[in-house]
Design a protein around this motif. Structure first.
Motif, short mmCIF file in Angstrom:
data_model
loop_
_atom_site.label_atom_id
_atom_site.label_comp_id
_atom_site.label_asym_id
_atom_site.label_seq_id
_atom_site.Cartn_x
_atom_site.Cartn_y
_atom_site.Cartn_z
N SER A 164 99.11 42.96 96.88
CA SER A 164 98.12 42.02 97.41
C SER A 164 98.62 41.35 98.68
O SER A 164 97.85 41.11 99.62
CB SER A 164 97.80 40.95 96.36
OG SER A 164 97.24 41.53 95.21
N THR A 165 99.92 41.06 98.72
CA THR A 165 100.48 40.41 99.90
C THR A 165 100.46 41.34 101.10
O THR A 165 100.20 40.92 102.24
CB THR A 165 101.93 39.95 99.62
OG1 THR A 165 101.95 39.14 98.44
CG2 THR A 165 102.48 39.13 100.78
N VAL A 166 100.73 42.62 100.88
CA VAL A 166 100.66 43.59 101.96
C VAL A 166 99.24 43.65 102.52
O VAL A 166 99.03 43.62 103.75
CB VAL A 166 101.12 44.98 101.48
CG1 VAL A 166 100.78 46.05 102.51
CG2 VAL A 166 102.61 44.98 101.19
N TYR A 167 98.26 43.69 101.65
CA TYR A 167 96.87 43.73 102.10
C TYR A 167 96.47 42.44 102.80
O TYR A 167 95.77 42.46 103.82
CB TYR A 167 95.94 44.00 100.92
CG TYR A 167 95.64 45.45 100.71
CD1 TYR A 167 94.40 45.99 101.03
CD2 TYR A 167 96.61 46.32 100.21
CE1 TYR A 167 94.13 47.34 100.84
CE2 TYR A 167 96.36 47.66 100.02
CZ TYR A 167 95.12 48.17 100.34
OH TYR A 167 94.85 49.52 100.17
N GLU A 168 96.92 41.32 102.29
CA GLU A 168 96.58 40.04 102.90
C GLU A 168 97.22 39.89 104.27
O GLU A 168 96.61 39.35 105.20
CB GLU A 168 97.03 38.90 101.98
CG GLU A 168 96.80 37.49 102.53
CD GLU A 168 95.34 37.07 102.57
OE1 GLU A 168 95.08 35.89 102.85
OE2 GLU A 168 94.45 37.92 102.33
N SER A 169 98.43 40.38 104.42
CA SER A 169 99.09 40.29 105.73
C SER A 169 98.34 41.12 106.77
O SER A 169 98.20 40.71 107.92
CB SER A 169 100.56 40.75 105.63
OG SER A 169 100.66 42.14 105.40
N MET A 170 97.82 42.28 106.36
CA MET A 170 97.08 43.12 107.30
C MET A 170 95.65 42.62 107.52
O MET A 170 95.01 43.01 108.50
CB MET A 170 97.09 44.57 106.84
CG MET A 170 98.46 45.23 106.96
SD MET A 170 98.45 47.03 106.75
CE MET A 170 98.08 47.13 104.99
N ARG A 171 95.15 41.79 106.64
CA ARG A 171 93.86 41.14 106.89
C ARG A 171 93.98 40.21 108.10
O ARG A 171 93.09 40.17 108.97
CB ARG A 171 93.42 40.34 105.66
CG ARG A 171 92.04 39.67 105.82
CD ARG A 171 91.71 38.84 104.59
NE ARG A 171 92.53 37.64 104.52
CZ ARG A 171 92.28 36.49 105.15
NH1 ARG A 171 91.22 36.40 105.94
NH2 ARG A 171 93.07 35.44 104.99
N LEU A 172 95.07 39.47 108.18
CA LEU A 172 95.28 38.53 109.27
C LEU A 172 95.93 39.17 110.49
O LEU A 172 95.64 38.80 111.63
CB LEU A 172 96.13 37.35 108.79
CG LEU A 172 95.45 36.40 107.80
CD1 LEU A 172 96.46 35.40 107.25
CD2 LEU A 172 94.30 35.66 108.47
#
Length: 492
Positions: free
Chosen positions: A346-354
């Motif tokens: 989830s953190t990997v996906y969230e980092s690439m969202r921003l």
């Protein structure tokens, strides 16, 4: 020769001005076009992507038009779905795009349409999805981490030296994608760190190719290319280096033999493509560029954000201990263990969202069209969807859109919950969805596991107020000045 160049230059300038006049580019003085042409947006924003985000946020439809570029830019998920799925056939990469990147990417998958694209995509999907290639890739990544990344971090930590983490990630990912693509090891990450002719050429070529896309008219860079001057001369020199070195690697691989029994991608493509070395060059260069730059950009953004949110790092470390056991060893996780790391995922996906590795992507309209939000698109216009801006739209992600919150990707049971790709087009959507997505995520998670489990890193000189780094021009999100860190090994 001098007289010829002078005469050509005169007519080139005449036709350039005529083209600009016919396109009404010189006469558009709207607020957005004036700010773009004069670069006055730089008075308030560090990055072009942040200015676009500001404009899109103000738009009732999350869509704007930059008339001087004949470009429609959108952060509206409905428009993204329209372009990437509903009217996919009307929005190819287009000749304009292939012209910009054609010298570098040739007929590769990221610069082609039609049958050429379909052939490469089908073959790439089969190969990257095969169990043998995935195991091969995991072993390459594991070996690169244990034999090079960990010793590198230990060395810089022991000597108290600053390390450019972005550079380390670019070296790491170039090693891994080269071994996966060619069966060739460029040893970019091995101590002592040295420069690489091929890497330097890739960096220069991708940066200068990106500059082409910023020109108000392609005639600007086409004239320079014809005259072989300025940035176009440098671009040609860089591409000549790439062609020579990649060509040598292809010849060496042919001497060793190829076939479907070899796991490196070039051997498998050779078995299908045959003796067309120029086509093989294009295929491999596309994989090298995407496999290095996107993963490195994703990891750089991940650790830039993690440095500002130690509470997230601590929660990841707790998950690692639960899945892998306490202590500092092993430094790498098995494929099955990584499948259990929902919070890290989830953190990997969230980092690439921003901080998406590719901040925007463009298509060109074949025919007149109307987007889902009612925006008219004329034939030949460029339509750009903007993942970087989309991650900052409260109408897309809610009022906490600018917060780094991995929990938004977890369901009530703590399991990862994916979003609709048209809302999160970091890996595109529809028929062109990224074929290397799963492999890229595996590589990012593998590196994150090792660094978070074994080391403590802190960014040097980071501005705690800034919501985003300052980016350098390029095809992917590259932090200007790198990401300098101090690292030390954790105590068990």
């Amino acid at each position: 020769m001098f007289i010829f160049i002078t005469i050509f230059g005169f007519f080139a300038i005449f036709f350039l001005l005529r083209t600009l006049r016919l396109q009404n580019l010189r006469h558009c003085n709207c607020e957005i076009c004036h700010a773009y042409i004069t670069s006055s947006w730089r008075n308030d924003f560090d990055n072009l992507c942040d200015w676009y985000s500001h404009l899109l946020r103000r738009s009732p439809t999350l869509t704007i038009q930059v008339h001087v570029l004949n470009n429609v830019i959108t952060a509206n998920p409905d428009n993204v779905e329209h372009v990437l799925k509903t009217r996919f056939d009307n929005y190819p990469k287009g000749k304009q795009f292939s012209d910009i990147l054609g010298d570098l990417l040739g007929r590769g998958i990221f610069n082609s349409d039609g049958d050429t694209w379909r052939f490469q995509r089908k073959l790439s999907s089969l190969e990257l999805g095969s169990v043998s290639v995935r195991i091969f890739a995991h072993d390459i990544i594991k070996n690169e981490i244990e034999m090079r990344l960990v010793p590198l971090l230990n060395s810089f930590g022991d000597h108290g030296l600053d390390l450019d983490l972005q550079d380390a990630f670019r070296r790491f990912s170039f090693d891994t994608i080269s071994k996966l693509s060619f069966g060739f090891d460029p040893v970019c990450l091995r101590l002592p760190l040295t420069s690489s002719e091929l890497v330097d050429a890739f960096d220069m070529a991708s940066t200068l190719s990106a500059h082409r896309a910023l020109a108000p008219s392609p005639l600007f860079w086409k004239i320079k290319r014809f005259l072989n001057i300025g940035s176009e001369k440098k671009l040609k020199q860089s591409i000549d280096v790439i062609n020579r070195l990649v060509g040598d690697l292809i010849k060496q691989r042919r001497k060793k033999g190829s076939g479907m029994n070899n796991n490196d991608l070039i051997s498998r493509f050779m078995a299908v493509v045959g003796d067309d070395d120029e086509y093989l060059r294009d295929i491999v260069v596309n994989f090298l560029l995407a496999g290095r730059d996107t993963v490195a950009a994703g990891l750089t953004g991940f650790f830039w954000l993690l440095n500002r949110h130690p509470e997230v790092e601590n929660r990841i470390r707790e998950e690692l201990e639960r899945v892998m056991g306490p202590g500092l060893d092993p430094v790498t996780a098995s494929f099955n263990q990584m499948q259990e790391m929902n919070y890290l995922h989830s953190t990997v996906y969230e980092s690439m969202r921003l901080l998406p590795p590719v901040q925007f992507d463009s298509k060109f309209a074949l025919n007149n069209d109307i987007l889902a939000d009612g925006t008219f698109v004329e034939s030949g216009a460029r339509v750009t969807y903007h993942p970087y801006a989309m991650g900052r739209m409260d109408r897309v992600w809610g009022p906490d859109c600018e917060e780094f919150r991995p929990e938004r990707w977890l369901d009530s049971a703590g399991k990862f919950r994916p979003e609709n790709p048209v809302k999160y087009p970091v890996f595109q959507a529809g028929p062109r969805v990224c074929v290397g997505k799963d492999m890229a995520i595996m590589e990012m998670k593998s590196v994150a596991v090792t660094i978070i489990r074994r080391f403590e890193i802190r960014v040097v000189g980071s501005n705690p107020i800034s919501r985003a780094p300052r980016f350098a021009p390029g095809l992917t999100a590259t932090v200007s000045g790198g990401l300098p860190i101090r690292v030390r090994e954790r105590r068990g």
